[in-house]
Design an enzyme around this catalytic site. Structure first.
Site, PDB file in Angstrom:
ATOM      1  N   ASP A   1      -9.860  -5.531  -4.197  1.00 39.01           N
ATOM      2  CA  ASP A   1      -9.305  -4.413  -3.434  1.00 39.01           C
ATOM      3  C   ASP A   1     -10.244  -3.195  -3.488  1.00 39.01           C
ATOM      4  O   ASP A   1     -10.622  -2.746  -4.561  1.00 39.01           O
ATOM      5  CB  ASP A   1      -7.939  -4.041  -4.015  1.00 39.01           C
ATOM      6  CG  ASP A   1      -7.104  -3.169  -3.095  1.00 39.01           C
ATOM      7  OD1 ASP A   1      -7.688  -2.411  -2.300  1.00 39.01           O
ATOM      8  OD2 ASP A   1      -5.865  -3.247  -3.180  1.00 39.01           O
TER       9      ASP A   1
ATOM     10  N   SER B   1       0.831  -1.198   0.000  1.00 40.48           N
ATOM     11  CA  SER B   1       0.000   0.000   0.000  1.00 40.48           C
ATOM     12  C   SER B   1       0.872   1.258   0.000  1.00 40.48           C
ATOM     13  O   SER B   1       1.690   1.438  -0.906  1.00 40.48           O
ATOM     14  CB  SER B   1      -0.971  -0.046   1.193  1.00 40.48           C
ATOM     15  OG  SER B   1      -1.989   0.898   1.058  1.00 40.48           O
TER      16      SER B   1
ATOM     17  N   HIS C   1      -7.325  -5.891  -0.072  1.00 36.97           N
ATOM     18  CA  HIS C   1      -6.153  -5.014   0.013  1.00 36.97           C
ATOM     19  C   HIS C   1      -4.988  -5.624   0.803  1.00 36.97           C
ATOM     20  O   HIS C   1      -3.902  -5.064   0.810  1.00 36.97           O
ATOM     21  CB  HIS C   1      -6.574  -3.675   0.642  1.00 36.97           C
ATOM     22  CG  HIS C   1      -5.567  -2.586   0.494  1.00 36.97           C
ATOM     23  ND1 HIS C   1      -5.182  -2.078  -0.729  1.00 36.97           N
ATOM     24  CD2 HIS C   1      -4.860  -1.892   1.419  1.00 36.97           C
ATOM     25  CE1 HIS C   1      -4.286  -1.127  -0.552  1.00 36.97           C
ATOM     26  NE2 HIS C   1      -4.070  -0.995   0.738  1.00 36.97           N
TER      27      HIS C   1
END
Length: 258
Positions: A207, A80, A235
């Protein structure tokens, strides 16, 4: 007790730098540690997160701080926001970053409607910024829930993420604001052509923060770029699909070393 930059180094072998995402800390990777024992892994708490102190500045300030501590050649793996930092490191320190792995990470997290670029709606990040002033803990919990949303094991994923994150101090408000600012404003799309290292990009098809259209828009014109998509992951694929994640990573590292 917080340190200027907390790094937990475990194992022997190929050097790896692991960078977590926004709102969490390096403890999110704890379940992976026994499965990565054949590597020398440096689990970093990003500035202001976990046991690390806040460092004023922008994404390059963070990259420089990490690169000054992990000076040997290594594969940089970022999840991320950590993937954004790792990507910038690959551009900024090509002699140190010999391979790049990004997990559920976009070169531009914010949606850019005028460019038809998919991403997080601006209002979502604005809401998080506003909530930080009111209730830091609740804001992070809500963000964790969004990260697992869509996964077939969402409830268990959220529980595990929460337990891991709370094993270390909550992040500093200043660091959370810095991180949100990076998610809002950093756009590496014009620079990713400078990434010449082998690059594995791992995605979760479900996601909720990195839309499924993003992988198709990434450059694919170089043989050293590879995409791995988990169709039932959200995610945090290294939580929901840990074994498949490790298998995919190990296979890529073997190819990388060849």
């Amino acid at each position: 007790m917080n340190q200027p930059l907390y790094i937990e180094s475990i194992g022997q072998g190929q050097e790896i730098v692991m960078l977590h995402g926004w709102g969490v800390n390096g403890a999110v990777f704890t379940p992976l540690q026994p499965l990565l024992s054949q590597y020398r892994v440096h689990y970093v708490d990003l500035p202001g997160f976990g046991h690390s102190q806040t460092i004023e500045g922008d994404i390059d300030t963070w990259v420089d701080a990490i690169a000054s501590r992990v000076t040997q050649k290594a594969i940089w793996i970022g999840w991320s926001l950590g993937g954004l930092v790792a990507s910038r490191a690959a551009i900024r320190y090509p002699e140190q970053v010999e391979g790049l792995v990004t997990i559920a990470s976009s070169p531009c997290f914010m949606a850019r409607e005028e460019q038809s670029w998919p991403g997080i709606p601006p209002q979502v990040l604005a809401d998080f910024s506003n909530q930080l002033d009111r209730d830091l803990g609740k804001t992070i919990e809500r963000f964790l829930a969004i990260q697992a949303m869509g996964s077939t094991s969402a409830k268990d994923d959220i529980k595990q993420l929460r337990e891991l994150v709370l094993s270390r101090p909550l992040p500093e408000s200043a660091a959370l604001i810095q991180g949100l600012d990076m998610l809002k404003h950093v756009d590496l799309r014009p620079q990713i052509s400078q990434i010449v290292q082998p690059w594995l990009r791992i995605w979760g098809r479900l996601d909720g923060l990195v839309p499924r259209r993003v992988p198709a828009l990434m450059p694919k014109d170089r043989p050293q770029y590879r995409d791995l998509i988990f169709h039932r992951a959200s995610h945090a694929p290294f939580i929901s699909h840990r074994d498949e994640f490790i298998t995919g990573l190990n296979e890529w590292v073997e190819t990388f070393k060849d």
